[in-house]
Design an enzyme around this catalytic site. Sequence first.
Site, PDB file in Angstrom:
ATOM      1  N   ASP A 180     -53.384   5.626 -27.750  1.00  0.00           N
ATOM      2  CA  ASP A 180     -52.563   4.443 -26.751  1.00  0.00           C
ATOM      3  C   ASP A 180     -51.483   3.902 -28.565  1.00  0.00           C
ATOM      4  O   ASP A 180     -52.475   2.584 -29.285  1.00  0.00           O
ATOM      5  CB  ASP A 180     -53.350   3.085 -26.243  1.00  0.00           C
ATOM      6  CG  ASP A 180     -51.892   2.825 -25.975  1.00  0.00           C
ATOM      7  OD1 ASP A 180     -51.044   2.291 -25.831  1.00  0.00           O
ATOM      8  OD2 ASP A 180     -52.522   1.505 -24.834  1.00  0.00           O
ATOM      9  N   ASP A 379     -43.580   3.067 -27.675  1.00  0.00           N
ATOM     10  CA  ASP A 379     -44.802   3.215 -27.489  1.00  0.00           C
ATOM     11  C   ASP A 379     -45.499   4.192 -25.990  1.00  0.00           C
ATOM     12  O   ASP A 379     -43.816   5.091 -25.550  1.00  0.00           O
ATOM     13  CB  ASP A 379     -45.097   2.128 -26.257  1.00  0.00           C
ATOM     14  CG  ASP A 379     -46.315   1.655 -25.084  1.00  0.00           C
ATOM     15  OD1 ASP A 379     -47.282   1.318 -25.875  1.00  0.00           O
ATOM     16  OD2 ASP A 379     -46.094   2.042 -24.599  1.00  0.00           O
TER      17      ASP A 379
END
Length: 500
Positions: A180, A379
């Site tokens: 992440d 992201d």
Amino acid sequence: MAFPRFLSLLAVVTLSLFLTTTDASSRSLSTPPKTNVLDVVSSLQQTQTILSLDPTRSSLTTTKPESLSDPVFFNSSSPLSLELHSRDTFVASQHKDYKSLTLSRLERDSSRVAGIVAKIRFAVEGVDRSDLKPVYNEDTRYQTEDLTTPVVSGASQGSGEYFSRIGVGTPAKEMYLVLDTGSDVNWIQCEPCADCYQQSDPVFNPTSSSTYKSLTCSAPQCSLLETSACRSNKCLYQVSYGDGSFTVGELATDTVTFGNSGKINNVALGCGHDNEGLFTGAAGLLGLGGGVLSITNQMKATSFSYCLVDRDSGKSSSLDFNSVQLGGGDATAPLLRNKKIDTFYYVGLSGFSVGGEKVVLPDAIFDVDASGSGGVILDCGTAVTRLQTQAYNSLRDAFLKLTVNLKKGSSSISLFDTCYDFSSLSTVKVPTVAFHFTGGKSLDLPAKNYLIPVDDSGTFCFAFAPTSSSLSIIGNVQQQGTRITYDLSKNVIGLSGNKC
């Protein structure tokens, strides 16, 4: 007689000018837009592949794990590499059809985006850590209500989209962790469990590791947590996610091993004894964010890169550290930082083009303002690219203008308001879409990165969505098939097409 001749001459000149102007205009108007070919059949075949994929027969479970007995200790210039898997190859699908899978993906994607926006808003509004300090009773067990925290981005509802296999402890115990770029705190589930969700590997037992060390309340890493508490001089942490999922436990250090690439001593990570949420079999999370507790900062990496395979393909790729290989033809963009929050990687985006024509947008629409609001982040955990509303409307309208000849599908599906019916087609020509970055470089997207199937019957939607926030997010659907390199030493993002 002279006057009529003058009128005749004037008429000839006027007609000549009219024909010249008309010819130039017609050439301009007849210039066809640039197009890509979308392979409709291939995309629909993959919708069936992912639904029928059996994880017990995939490379995740049939490949013997690498021996972890020989890796050398890592130094900050050493290259490391990990295999990267998409979320939907990790567990068998529980969805009756591809549309229900799509709606599930979009629902958890919305939770993640809401978490990112909230985390940045907390930073911009200046919420102090002392405002978040929990009240903790020495005699109680881990109680999540005692550890309050702002909503943060991450693996809410299992929204971590890509995984790698990591070894933790000495001897190393292998486990799958969510990767992440929007999180900093590394954590795993640990025995004893007050409450642990089901994971594919045995839950880590800290007593089995000779290198595991609990951190005290005065440890510098403890002071870096957004939310911490102290019990018996042990540093406690909590990370909460957008849907109410959370992990609570003690902050510790241990050795982390990356296959045979290398291992790192004394990595700070959360040892979660109370964990709640549907994290889809992963043992925890590896934070690749820009904060000081992320694995990238703890290992002092000069760069990292990944290539995200199509989530419906069942294939794998790699996550590489310290191996920058940007070519002259690769797109590059400035890697920017927000002074208010160090977790996220901001990128210098100037605009888009559709069909080869630049979309008209106001100057500075993608800039971070003086308060820390706005900007564009890259992201890997967000799926669908979100754009500030004005930018989205301009991009969508430019695309609609060049697709008037295509059959429209459902008026809207979840996040998407622009959909098409390609059920009778095997391939279709569609306008190109490209990102333009600050500095002049651009990245042309493959058609499958902006027109995606939302069911198995031929409905495809334009894979962008608006957000009421001033923040924009480039998501993993648009990143698929592109090697994304974060050159942390030079503050440059590299984007290399077809490098998986």
